[in-house]
Enzyme design. Structure first.
Site, PDB file in Angstrom:
ATOM      1  N   PRO A  89       0.844  -1.204   0.000  1.00  0.00           N
ATOM      2  CA  PRO A  89       0.000   0.000   0.000  1.00  0.00           C
ATOM      3  C   PRO A  89       0.871   1.243   0.000  1.00  0.00           C
ATOM      4  O   PRO A  89       1.700   1.436   0.895  1.00  0.00           O
ATOM      5  CB  PRO A  89      -0.789  -0.129   1.313  1.00  0.00           C
ATOM      6  CG  PRO A  89       0.064  -0.978   2.202  1.00  0.00           C
ATOM      7  CD  PRO A  89       0.804  -1.917   1.279  1.00  0.00           C
ATOM      8  N   GLY A  99       0.588   5.543  -0.872  1.00  0.00           N
ATOM      9  CA  GLY A  99      -0.324   6.643  -1.187  1.00  0.00           C
ATOM     10  C   GLY A  99       0.020   7.292  -2.519  1.00  0.00           C
ATOM     11  O   GLY A  99       1.173   7.323  -2.936  1.00  0.00           O
ATOM     12  N   SER A 152      -3.787   1.903  -0.757  1.00  0.00           N
ATOM     13  CA  SER A 152      -3.489   2.782   0.385  1.00  0.00           C
ATOM     14  C   SER A 152      -4.706   3.583   0.830  1.00  0.00           C
ATOM     15  O   SER A 152      -5.548   3.971   0.017  1.00  0.00           O
ATOM     16  CB  SER A 152      -2.383   3.758  -0.027  1.00  0.00           C
ATOM     17  OG  SER A 152      -2.305   4.836   0.860  1.00  0.00           O
ATOM     18  N   GLN A 206      -5.944  -0.843   2.679  1.00  0.00           N
ATOM     19  CA  GLN A 206      -5.101  -0.479   3.835  1.00  0.00           C
ATOM     20  C   GLN A 206      -5.718   0.703   4.568  1.00  0.00           C
ATOM     21  O   GLN A 206      -6.164   1.671   3.949  1.00  0.00           O
ATOM     22  CB  GLN A 206      -3.689  -0.120   3.359  1.00  0.00           C
ATOM     23  CG  GLN A 206      -2.758   0.337   4.476  1.00  0.00           C
ATOM     24  CD  GLN A 206      -2.579   1.842   4.520  1.00  0.00           C
ATOM     25  OE1 GLN A 206      -2.493   2.487   3.472  1.00  0.00           O
ATOM     26  NE2 GLN A 206      -2.561   2.415   5.717  1.00  0.00           N
ATOM     27  N   TYR A 254      -5.634   2.750   8.805  1.00  0.00           N
ATOM     28  CA  TYR A 254      -4.903   2.927  10.063  1.00  0.00           C
ATOM     29  C   TYR A 254      -5.893   2.758  11.205  1.00  0.00           C
ATOM     30  O   TYR A 254      -7.103   2.816  10.995  1.00  0.00           O
ATOM     31  CB  TYR A 254      -4.305   4.340  10.129  1.00  0.00           C
ATOM     32  CG  TYR A 254      -3.366   4.657   8.991  1.00  0.00           C
ATOM     33  CD1 TYR A 254      -2.017   4.308   9.065  1.00  0.00           C
ATOM     34  CD2 TYR A 254      -3.809   5.309   7.838  1.00  0.00           C
ATOM     35  CE1 TYR A 254      -1.144   4.596   8.020  1.00  0.00           C
ATOM     36  CE2 TYR A 254      -2.957   5.600   6.790  1.00  0.00           C
ATOM     37  CZ  TYR A 254      -1.626   5.238   6.889  1.00  0.00           C
ATOM     38  OH  TYR A 254      -0.773   5.518   5.847  1.00  0.00           O
ATOM     39  N   THR A 314      -2.163  -0.589   9.051  1.00  0.00           N
ATOM     40  CA  THR A 314      -0.792  -0.104   9.221  1.00  0.00           C
ATOM     41  C   THR A 314      -0.629   0.453  10.628  1.00  0.00           C
ATOM     42  O   THR A 314      -1.329   1.385  11.035  1.00  0.00           O
ATOM     43  CB  THR A 314      -0.472   0.948   8.140  1.00  0.00           C
ATOM     44  OG1 THR A 314      -0.544   0.304   6.874  1.00  0.00           O
ATOM     45  CG2 THR A 314       0.915   1.532   8.334  1.00  0.00           C
ATOM     46  N   ARG A 355      11.143  13.618   7.859  1.00  0.00           N
ATOM     47  CA  ARG A 355      11.740  13.305   6.555  1.00  0.00           C
ATOM     48  C   ARG A 355      12.389  14.583   6.023  1.00  0.00           C
ATOM     49  O   ARG A 355      11.701  15.514   5.610  1.00  0.00           O
ATOM     50  CB  ARG A 355      10.691  12.779   5.580  1.00  0.00           C
ATOM     51  CG  ARG A 355      10.118  11.454   6.025  1.00  0.00           C
ATOM     52  CD  ARG A 355       9.273  10.801   4.949  1.00  0.00           C
ATOM     53  NE  ARG A 355       8.518   9.706   5.524  1.00  0.00           N
ATOM     54  CZ  ARG A 355       7.252   9.409   5.192  1.00  0.00           C
ATOM     55  NH1 ARG A 355       6.617  10.125   4.286  1.00  0.00           N
ATOM     56  NH2 ARG A 355       6.643   8.395   5.766  1.00  0.00           N
ATOM     57  N   ARG A 372      10.795   4.746   6.253  1.00  0.00           N
ATOM     58  CA  ARG A 372      10.202   6.080   6.122  1.00  0.00           C
ATOM     59  C   ARG A 372       9.655   6.624   7.441  1.00  0.00           C
ATOM     60  O   ARG A 372       9.257   7.772   7.516  1.00  0.00           O
ATOM     61  CB  ARG A 372       9.067   6.040   5.086  1.00  0.00           C
ATOM     62  CG  ARG A 372       9.554   5.724   3.694  1.00  0.00           C
ATOM     63  CD  ARG A 372       8.425   5.354   2.753  1.00  0.00           C
ATOM     64  NE  ARG A 372       7.555   6.465   2.414  1.00  0.00           N
ATOM     65  CZ  ARG A 372       7.834   7.403   1.517  1.00  0.00           C
ATOM     66  NH1 ARG A 372       8.987   7.377   0.881  1.00  0.00           N
ATOM     67  NH2 ARG A 372       6.972   8.367   1.252  1.00  0.00           N
ATOM     68  N   GLY A 422      12.993  -2.902   0.634  1.00  0.00           N
ATOM     69  CA  GLY A 422      14.238  -3.082  -0.109  1.00  0.00           C
ATOM     70  C   GLY A 422      14.253  -4.210  -1.115  1.00  0.00           C
ATOM     71  O   GLY A 422      15.325  -4.536  -1.635  1.00  0.00           O
ATOM     72  N   ARG A 481      14.420  -5.553  -4.409  1.00  0.00           N
ATOM     73  CA  ARG A 481      14.721  -5.010  -5.740  1.00  0.00           C
ATOM     74  C   ARG A 481      15.199  -6.083  -6.723  1.00  0.00           C
ATOM     75  O   ARG A 481      15.340  -5.813  -7.905  1.00  0.00           O
ATOM     76  CB  ARG A 481      15.827  -3.925  -5.651  1.00  0.00           C
ATOM     77  CG  ARG A 481      15.493  -2.766  -4.723  1.00  0.00           C
ATOM     78  CD  ARG A 481      14.375  -1.869  -5.260  1.00  0.00           C
ATOM     79  NE  ARG A 481      14.123  -0.768  -4.357  1.00  0.00           N
ATOM     80  CZ  ARG A 481      13.225  -0.802  -3.362  1.00  0.00           C
ATOM     81  NH1 ARG A 481      12.470  -1.881  -3.162  1.00  0.00           N
ATOM     82  NH2 ARG A 481      13.062   0.245  -2.583  1.00  0.00           N
ATOM     83  N   GLY A 518       7.350  -1.620  -2.769  1.00  0.00           N
ATOM     84  CA  GLY A 518       6.755  -0.297  -2.584  1.00  0.00           C
ATOM     85  C   GLY A 518       7.268   0.657  -3.647  1.00  0.00           C
ATOM     86  O   GLY A 518       6.649   0.812  -4.717  1.00  0.00           O
TER      87      GLY A 518
HETATM   88  C1  LIG Z   1       5.673   6.970  -1.680  1.00  0.00           C
HETATM   89  C2  LIG Z   1       5.284   5.955  -0.639  1.00  0.00           C
HETATM   90  C3  LIG Z   1       4.040   6.025  -0.052  1.00  0.00           C
HETATM   91  C4  LIG Z   1       3.674   5.087   0.931  1.00  0.00           C
HETATM   92  N1  LIG Z   1       2.425   5.153   1.463  1.00  0.00           N
HETATM   93  C5  LIG Z   1       2.047   4.212   2.344  1.00  0.00           C
HETATM   94  C6  LIG Z   1       0.710   4.187   2.838  1.00  0.00           C
HETATM   95  O1  LIG Z   1      -0.117   5.002   2.461  1.00  0.00           O
HETATM   96  N2  LIG Z   1       0.398   3.218   3.738  1.00  0.00           N
HETATM   97  C7  LIG Z   1       1.290   2.272   4.164  1.00  0.00           C
HETATM   98  O2  LIG Z   1       0.948   1.405   4.969  1.00  0.00           O
HETATM   99  N3  LIG Z   1       2.555   2.258   3.679  1.00  0.00           N
HETATM  100  C8  LIG Z   1       2.942   3.189   2.798  1.00  0.00           C
HETATM  101  N4  LIG Z   1       4.206   3.138   2.286  1.00  0.00           N
HETATM  102  C9  LIG Z   1       5.138   2.063   2.703  1.00  0.00           C
HETATM  103  C10 LIG Z   1       5.012   0.843   1.804  1.00  0.00           C
HETATM  104  O3  LIG Z   1       3.771   0.200   1.998  1.00  0.00           O
HETATM  105  C11 LIG Z   1       6.108  -0.200   2.088  1.00  0.00           C
HETATM  106  O4  LIG Z   1       6.110  -0.522   3.456  1.00  0.00           O
HETATM  107  C12 LIG Z   1       7.509   0.246   1.682  1.00  0.00           C
HETATM  108  O5  LIG Z   1       7.485   1.103   0.565  1.00  0.00           O
HETATM  109  C13 LIG Z   1       8.348  -0.998   1.360  1.00  0.00           C
HETATM  110  O6  LIG Z   1       9.659  -0.682   1.101  1.00  0.00           O
HETATM  111  P1  LIG Z   1      10.263  -0.479  -0.386  1.00  0.00           P
HETATM  112  O7  LIG Z   1       9.760   0.848  -0.868  1.00  0.00           O
HETATM  113  O8  LIG Z   1      11.733  -0.482  -0.139  1.00  0.00           O
HETATM  114  O9  LIG Z   1       9.804  -1.617  -1.250  1.00  0.00           O
HETATM  115  C14 LIG Z   1       4.597   4.073   1.311  1.00  0.00           C
HETATM  116  C15 LIG Z   1       5.834   3.993   0.681  1.00  0.00           C
HETATM  117  C16 LIG Z   1       6.186   4.911  -0.287  1.00  0.00           C
HETATM  118  C17 LIG Z   1       7.525   4.779  -0.950  1.00  0.00           C
END
Ligand SMILES: Cc1cc2nc3c(=O)[nH]c(=O)nc-3n(C[C@H](O)[C@H](O)[C@H](O)COP(=O)(O)O)c2cc1C
Length: 355
Positions: free
Chosen positions: A81, A83, A110, A131, A133, A159, A168, A252, A282, A284, A303
């Protein structure tokens, strides 16, 4: 265009996406909390496990399919998920969902989706999770759970790691402002939010009782996302979760955590086989996927790469991202003598001594 769009791996996709996206959007997607130690560690930690090749095991017919919460997926890679897919392509979540459906996998939508839950459900014949909260507003939560059920979503992902806003620094420097998803009530109880308190609408006062309540209110399987310790895996099981996603939100939210792959074994042990343990962070390379499966993950999520796929070529770009991972998983499975997902066990990997 300064570079031809012929990416052959996910890093090429990111490089092209970086050229195409406005800097502040690229930074929002790529970045993480404070020093981005966890972002980097999520990636690098895969190197600390080595593969153990095996030969003469008939790998002429590979089967990458598996099930996640009873849903058959054609490869063990789901879409996390995230956003606002429209920040990378005007078709946004519609393109991502069509790509996920075309590749036979699941899209977790998301809370901050830039497409309505219902419109999305009509865009393809695939599988969706919703997804959310632990929101302050239970009425809105109930409404979302009903909407998800009626629109045919398969599961609800809660989440849990976003109860407090992260720092950030890329976004601070870029003065980045993002808007909330389109599924929140326009003028409902969610707005205005108390200044400086929880981000994303997640309630900073939430406790395990709230997860229990979501489980009781939802007529769908519950997936708890953002778990990094065995203790919390056990509490998820007590609260009735059907699955857990080992995740640090791609680095993040809280910096300085271990990588998700480093805590996976602890989570799997704590789950005692009662819940499916999933992982993100991570991923990739196909080898990353196989290592995660060998260490006990049922499946993994990507993600950021979904945004790189969207930015490069919309729906086709996301399909290509998934197909590249599929090809790399196939190579890894074949060379480790594992023709099926079920045959990927802990003997596929070994902790690599430091060089
Ligand atoms: C731009 C962005 C937006 C995200 N938004 C959400 C979100 O809305 N809800 C959520 O549970 N996780 C969110 N995540 C986290 C992702 O679900 C995921 O945990 C994470 O991106 C996995 O790591 P990766 O980017 O290295 O694959 C977001 C990640 C990114 C990069």
């Amino acid at each position: 265009m300064s570079r031809s769009p012929s990416p052959i791996n996910l890093f090429d996709f990111e490089a092209i996406a970086k050229e195409r996206l406005p800097k502040a959007e690229y930074d929002y997607i790529a970045g993480g909390a404070t020093d981005e130690i966890s972002v980097e560690r999520n990636r690098r930690a895969y190197e600390s496990w080595a593969l153990r090749p095996r030969v003469l095991r008939d790998v002429s017919a590979l089967d990458l399919s598996t099930t996640v919460l009873g849903t058959r997926v054609s490869l063990p890679v789901l879409i996390a998920p995230c956003g606002g897919h429209k920040r990378a392509h005007p078709d946004g979540e519609l393109a991502t969902y069509r790509a996920a459906a075309a590749c036979g996998t699941i899209l977790a939508v998301s809370a901050n989706s830039t497409t309505s839950f219902e419109e999305l459900a009509k865009a393809a014949r695939g599988h969706l999770w919703l997804q959310l909260y632990p929101f302050r507003e239970r009425e809105m939560t109930k409404e979302w759970l009903t909407r998800a059920k009626e629109a045919g979503y398969d599961a609800v992902c809660v989440t849990l790691d976003s109860q407090w806003p992260p720092k950030r620094e890329r976004n601070i420097r870029n003065n980045y402002r993002r808007s909330r998803g389109v599924n929140y009530p326009k003028d409902g109880a969610q707005t205005p939010r108390p200044a400086g308190r929880a981000g994303e609408g997640s309630d900073p006062a939430a406790t395990w009782k709230d997860l229990e309540w979501i489980k009781s209110a939802a007529d769908l399987p519950i997936v708890a996302k953002g778990i990094m310790t065995g203790e919390d895996v056990e509490l998820c099981a007590d609260a009735g979760a059907d699955a857990v996603i080992v995740s640090n939100h791609g680095g993040r939210h809280l910096d300085n955590t271990l990588a998700t792959i480093e805590v996976l074994s602890e989570a799997v042990a704590a789950g005692k086989g009662k819940m499916e343990i999933l992982l993100d962070g991570g991923i990739r390379r196909g080898a990353d996927v196989v290592k995660a499966l060998a260490l006990g993950a049922r499946a993994v999520f990507i993600g950021r790469p979904l945004f790189w796929g969207l930015a490069v070529d919309g729906e086709q770009g996301v399909i290509r991202v998934l197909n590249i991972l599929r090809e790399e998983i196939e190579i890894t499975m074949a060379k480790c003598g594992r023709p099926t997902v079920a045959s990927i066990d802990s003997t596929v990997v070994v902790k690599a001594p430091r060089l």
